[in-house]
Design a protein around this motif. Sequence first.
Motif, mmCIF file in Angstrom:
data_model
loop_
_atom_site.group_PDB
_atom_site.id
_atom_site.type_symbol
_atom_site.label_atom_id
_atom_site.label_comp_id
_atom_site.label_asym_id
_atom_site.label_seq_id
_atom_site.Cartn_x
_atom_site.Cartn_y
_atom_site.Cartn_z
ATOM 1 N N GLY A 189 42.988 6.560 43.313
ATOM 2 C CA GLY A 189 41.846 7.303 43.836
ATOM 3 C C GLY A 189 41.537 8.567 43.032
ATOM 4 O O GLY A 189 42.379 9.080 42.306
ATOM 5 N N HIS A 190 40.271 9.020 43.144
ATOM 6 C CA HIS A 190 39.850 10.303 42.578
ATOM 7 C C HIS A 190 40.013 10.328 41.054
ATOM 8 O O HIS A 190 40.016 9.290 40.431
ATOM 9 N N GLY A 191 40.184 11.522 40.484
ATOM 10 C CA GLY A 191 40.346 11.641 39.038
ATOM 11 C C GLY A 191 39.318 12.570 38.430
ATOM 12 O O GLY A 191 38.226 12.746 38.968
ATOM 13 N N THR A 245 48.495 17.339 42.988
ATOM 14 C CA THR A 245 47.182 16.802 43.332
ATOM 15 C C THR A 245 47.290 15.297 43.516
ATOM 16 O O THR A 245 48.032 14.618 42.822
ATOM 17 N N GLU A 246 46.509 14.826 44.471
ATOM 18 C CA GLU A 246 46.469 13.397 44.782
ATOM 19 C C GLU A 246 46.144 12.570 43.539
ATOM 20 O O GLU A 246 46.760 11.532 43.308
ATOM 21 N N LYS A 247 45.172 13.029 42.729
ATOM 22 C CA LYS A 247 44.729 12.204 41.601
ATOM 23 C C LYS A 247 45.865 11.913 40.627
ATOM 24 O O LYS A 247 45.941 10.823 40.079
ATOM 25 N N LEU A 265 44.780 3.394 45.978
ATOM 26 C CA LEU A 265 45.923 4.252 46.285
ATOM 27 C C LEU A 265 45.489 5.699 46.511
ATOM 28 O O LEU A 265 44.751 6.265 45.702
ATOM 29 N N HIS A 266 45.954 6.271 47.603
ATOM 30 C CA HIS A 266 45.569 7.635 47.974
ATOM 31 C C HIS A 266 46.732 8.365 48.636
ATOM 32 O O HIS A 266 47.748 7.763 48.986
ATOM 33 N N ALA A 267 46.555 9.664 48.813
ATOM 34 C CA ALA A 267 47.481 10.457 49.623
ATOM 35 C C ALA A 267 46.625 11.447 50.397
ATOM 36 O O ALA A 267 45.663 11.996 49.863
ATOM 37 N N ASP A 268 46.956 11.632 51.634
ATOM 38 C CA ASP A 268 46.122 12.441 52.515
ATOM 39 C C ASP A 268 46.644 13.882 52.559
ATOM 40 O O ASP A 268 47.737 14.183 52.073
ATOM 41 N N ALA A 314 36.227 12.015 54.313
ATOM 42 C CA ALA A 314 36.769 12.820 53.207
ATOM 43 C C ALA A 314 36.822 11.986 51.931
ATOM 44 O O ALA A 314 36.411 12.440 50.858
ATOM 45 N N GLU A 315 37.325 10.763 52.021
ATOM 46 C CA GLU A 315 37.437 9.914 50.824
ATOM 47 C C GLU A 315 36.055 9.531 50.296
ATOM 48 O O GLU A 315 35.854 9.424 49.092
ATOM 49 N N ASN A 316 35.106 9.329 51.200
ATOM 50 C CA ASN A 316 33.763 8.920 50.776
ATOM 51 C C ASN A 316 32.983 10.063 50.128
ATOM 52 O O ASN A 316 31.907 9.853 49.580
HETATM 53 ZN ZN LIG Z 1 42.094 10.115 48.441
#
Ligand SMILES: [Zn+2]
Length: 433
Positions: free
Chosen positions: A188-190, A204-206, A258-261, A293-295
């Motif tokens: 996810g993200h980046g 960071t999640e990314k 794949l993500h982390a909250d 949040a993810e959207n």
């Molecule tokens: Zn995420």
Amino acid sequence: MAWRMGMRRIFLAAALALLPAWFSMSPATSQAAGAAEPVVASDARLAGDGERTRLVIDLSRSVPLGAFTLADPYRVVVDIPDVIFALPDSAGQEGRGLVAAYRFGLFAPGKARIVLDVTDPVTVDKAFVLEPMDDQPARLVIDLVKTDRATFLQAVAAPLRATEQPEMPQAEAAAAGDHRPVIVLDPGHGGIDPGAVNPKFSVTEKHLVLTIARQLERRLAQTGRYRVLLTRTKDTYISLGQRVRFARDNGARLFISLHADSLGSRDGDVRGATIYTLSDRASDAESQRLADAENKADMIAGLDLSEEPADVAGILFDLAQRETRNFSALFARSLAGSVSGVARMHKSPLKAAGFKVLKAPDVPSVLFELGYLSSAKDLELMTSAAWQASVTEAMVVAIEAYFAAQGPVEGTPVALPASVGRTSGDPLAATGP
Ligand SMILES: [Zn+2]
């Protein structure tokens, strides 16, 4: 902070040492030499008030820039060539005047972006880069002036829109005769969108999800049974629509995002892994919050949301979607079962919500929230090599079981009506020039 200051000093010293060389070079050679050196952004500051606000970013040398505005929410987007952002951790988090906050990072290969969230409709009064002078570095300057909504919307209609899509990830075509099922892993993200952040530990999640995706990729490759593709392999931004399209274009049989909250400082006790599938209706308020949040990723990266197509709907998709959802649910259960053996699960680990990235009608898709960056315990585990290895292993077990249950791997489990091809008329082809 201390080392950053140190870095800056070292960098300035290096730049000064190079000065005589720059002066002695002809313009052509100095340009060629300059092109090889990455541009570094070393500091940033905001000045002004609610009528006029200025953002200044110090750069190691001058770069061309483009600036445009986006509505709903009001944003100013500044595009520049690839820049290394060596800014203080706090940069962009605190606003001033018309700027509520701003973000920066890689948007597409060779292209960096700064996105400013603005409190009111604004006009970009000035946008330029000052050449370095005396002891001053090159400076990127953006001047914003408050305006009314009508004026703002007129400016938004500028033709710059066409340039604002990030590049699609490219996958190598399968070798002739390679009929192995394709699994798309989606960190996810980046880039400009960091995802969840634990500022205290600079996690960071990314970065976290990319690390785990790459480990999973290696382990799946070792089985020899799958073609494994990643939506991104580095710290760059990919829009949600592009991730979905990438999976469809490559005929993916399984898509794992794949993500982390993080709950910020709200609740450090909430922890554990959760696996989400797509649903029009969220399981609970918490799932809805997370999906919202993810959207937001595309908004964060400065994409024009007004051109996003409506959600996929229509009778043609119903059958395929129902089957896809069944397969998604099947895999989600398999994954939860497998991961629960090695990792702490959230109190209700199987949930559903309207995640945009899960909307491929013909690719079984799940979104795996590994844990909470806001939980000290989760954070410690998620960043440990042992946890990463055992969770990766558990994912491999679930994937193997999922495909084994489907029998010999040939073709796709879900067939769309012929009229719903992967063509340019694809309603999911949300983005891309
Ligand atoms: Zn995420």
